[in-house]
Design an enzyme around this catalytic site. Structure first.
Site, short mmCIF file in Angstrom:
data_model
loop_
_atom_site.label_atom_id
_atom_site.label_comp_id
_atom_site.label_asym_id
_atom_site.label_seq_id
_atom_site.Cartn_x
_atom_site.Cartn_y
_atom_site.Cartn_z
CD1 TRP A 47 -95.84 -7.02 20.24
CD2 TRP A 47 -94.83 -6.08 22.24
NE1 TRP A 47 -95.81 -7.86 21.28
CE2 TRP A 47 -95.10 -7.25 22.31
CE3 TRP A 47 -94.17 -5.34 23.20
CZ2 TRP A 47 -94.90 -7.99 23.65
CZ3 TRP A 47 -93.86 -6.09 24.25
CH2 TRP A 47 -94.19 -7.46 24.48
CG HIS A 93 -94.98 8.82 19.82
ND1 HIS A 93 -95.30 7.58 20.19
CD2 HIS A 93 -94.09 8.53 18.59
CE1 HIS A 93 -94.78 6.51 19.63
NE2 HIS A 93 -94.05 7.10 18.69
NE ARG A 115 -88.86 -1.16 26.28
CZ ARG A 115 -87.88 -1.16 25.07
NH1 ARG A 115 -88.01 -0.54 24.40
NH2 ARG A 115 -87.20 -2.26 24.96
CE1 TYR A 181 -91.08 -3.68 24.27
CE2 TYR A 181 -89.99 -4.68 26.21
CZ TYR A 181 -90.30 -4.41 24.77
OH TYR A 181 -89.19 -5.23 23.79
CB SER A 216 -93.12 -13.73 19.24
OG SER A 216 -92.80 -13.92 18.04
CG MET A 220 -94.61 -8.65 15.27
SD MET A 220 -95.35 -7.33 16.31
CE MET A 220 -95.17 -5.90 15.46
NE ARG A 239 -82.07 -1.05 20.12
CZ ARG A 239 -81.41 -1.61 21.15
NH1 ARG A 239 -80.31 -1.89 21.14
NH2 ARG A 239 -81.99 -1.49 22.51
#
Ligand code: A3P
Length: 276
Positions: A47, A93, A115, A181, A216, A220, A239
């Protein structure tokens, strides 16, 4: 595995071993214009990557040419990204300590999304279950919860990850943009404006609004090709895209255990208020 941390079985990790693969990331010769997206997995990487890409490209069009992301730990030979035009948008990451030295020495830009770890953990469980190539998790939710809470999942401890970035924000003022997030979900135009200011990219309010709409979850999910989608068409990445799905997974006992670990490990963190 290296230094007590497991990694997904990406090709460089399989071929060179985790220690050498991480060293190669650290020694990667980044350009001054490179922008690095740094996230603990499942915090909204795709995102924030898309939002940043739209700001850089100055268009609210989804980047369909670049289906995935330029993730450092999946690259065996870094010369393959030599031909990418500047500014390159890269991501990883891996812990802050493994980031390209040159990127840090030159104080190049880092974008960090955090998040709520409970939602991150749930999202990770679903991804690890679907991804039978690099993560190959076949156990139950309860087993995954125990793994995550004892930092036995790929990339290790969420706390170590976030604490290293928080420390780096203090050590290198102005280099890192952090957003949660949750704040991006609740007030996307505000978050995107803050990011365009950090990147020093001029944008009209209309462009910011268009980027918010184009990134949004629904847009996506429906229009962005998910390179990780398995043969059955199930997306690993898009998801639910909501705040608070942990409530549908955590038992009362798990929530209590999580809260007590969180209180102990994240007590003084200024990041807490970003998602609480
Ligand atoms: P869920 O599994 O909770 O739905 P990452 O990109 O770091 O792998 O993170 C994936 C998570 O971000 C998934 O969370 C995914 O649905 C969510 N996500 C992806 N795109 C999003 C968007 N545009 N808006 C909100 N959430 C999004």
């Amino acid at each position: 595995e290296f230094d007590g941390v497991f990694y997904p079985s990406f090709i460089p990790f399989r071929e060179k071993g985790a220690e050498k693969a991480l060293q190669d990331i650290t020694n990667f010769q980044s350009r001054d214009t490179d922008v690095m997206i740094c996230t603990y997995g499942k915090s909204g990487t795709h995102w924030i990557n898309e939002i940043t890409s739209m700001l850089i490209r100055k268009t609210p069009e989804l980047d369909t040419a670049n289906k995935g992301m330029t993730m450092l730990e999946t690259i065996s030979d870094f010369s393959v990204i030599d031909t990418l035009p500047s500014p390159r948008l890269l991501n990883t990451h891996c812990l802050f300590q493994y980031l390209p030295k040159k990127h840090i020495e030159n104080r190049n830009k880092i974008i960090h999304m955090i998040r709520n770890p409970k939602d991150t953990c749930v999202s990770y469980y679903h991804h690890a279950t679907k991804d039978q190539v690099f993560l190959s998790f076949t156990g139950s939710w309860n087993e995954f919860f125990d793994m995550w809470i004892s930092a036995n999942c790929a990339y290790g401890s969420w706390y170590t990850y976030e604490k290293e970035i928080e420390q780096a924000e203090k050590d290198y003022p102005g280099m890192i943009f952090t957003c949660s997030y949750e704040e991006m979900k609740k007030e996307p135009t505000k978050g995107i404006r803050r990011l365009s200011d950090f990147l020093q990219i001029e944008c009209t309010d209309k462009t910011i609004e268009d980027i918010a709409k184009a990134t949004s979850f629904e847009n996506m999910k429906n229009n962005k090709v998910d390179p990780t989608a398995v043969a059955d068409g199930n997306s690993h990445i898009y998801r639910k895209g909501i705040i608070g799905d942990w409530k549908n997974h955590f038992t009362v006992a798990q929530n209590k255990q999580f809260d007590s670990q969180f209180a102990e490990k994240f007590l003084g963190s200024s990041y807490r208020m970003l998602f609480e």
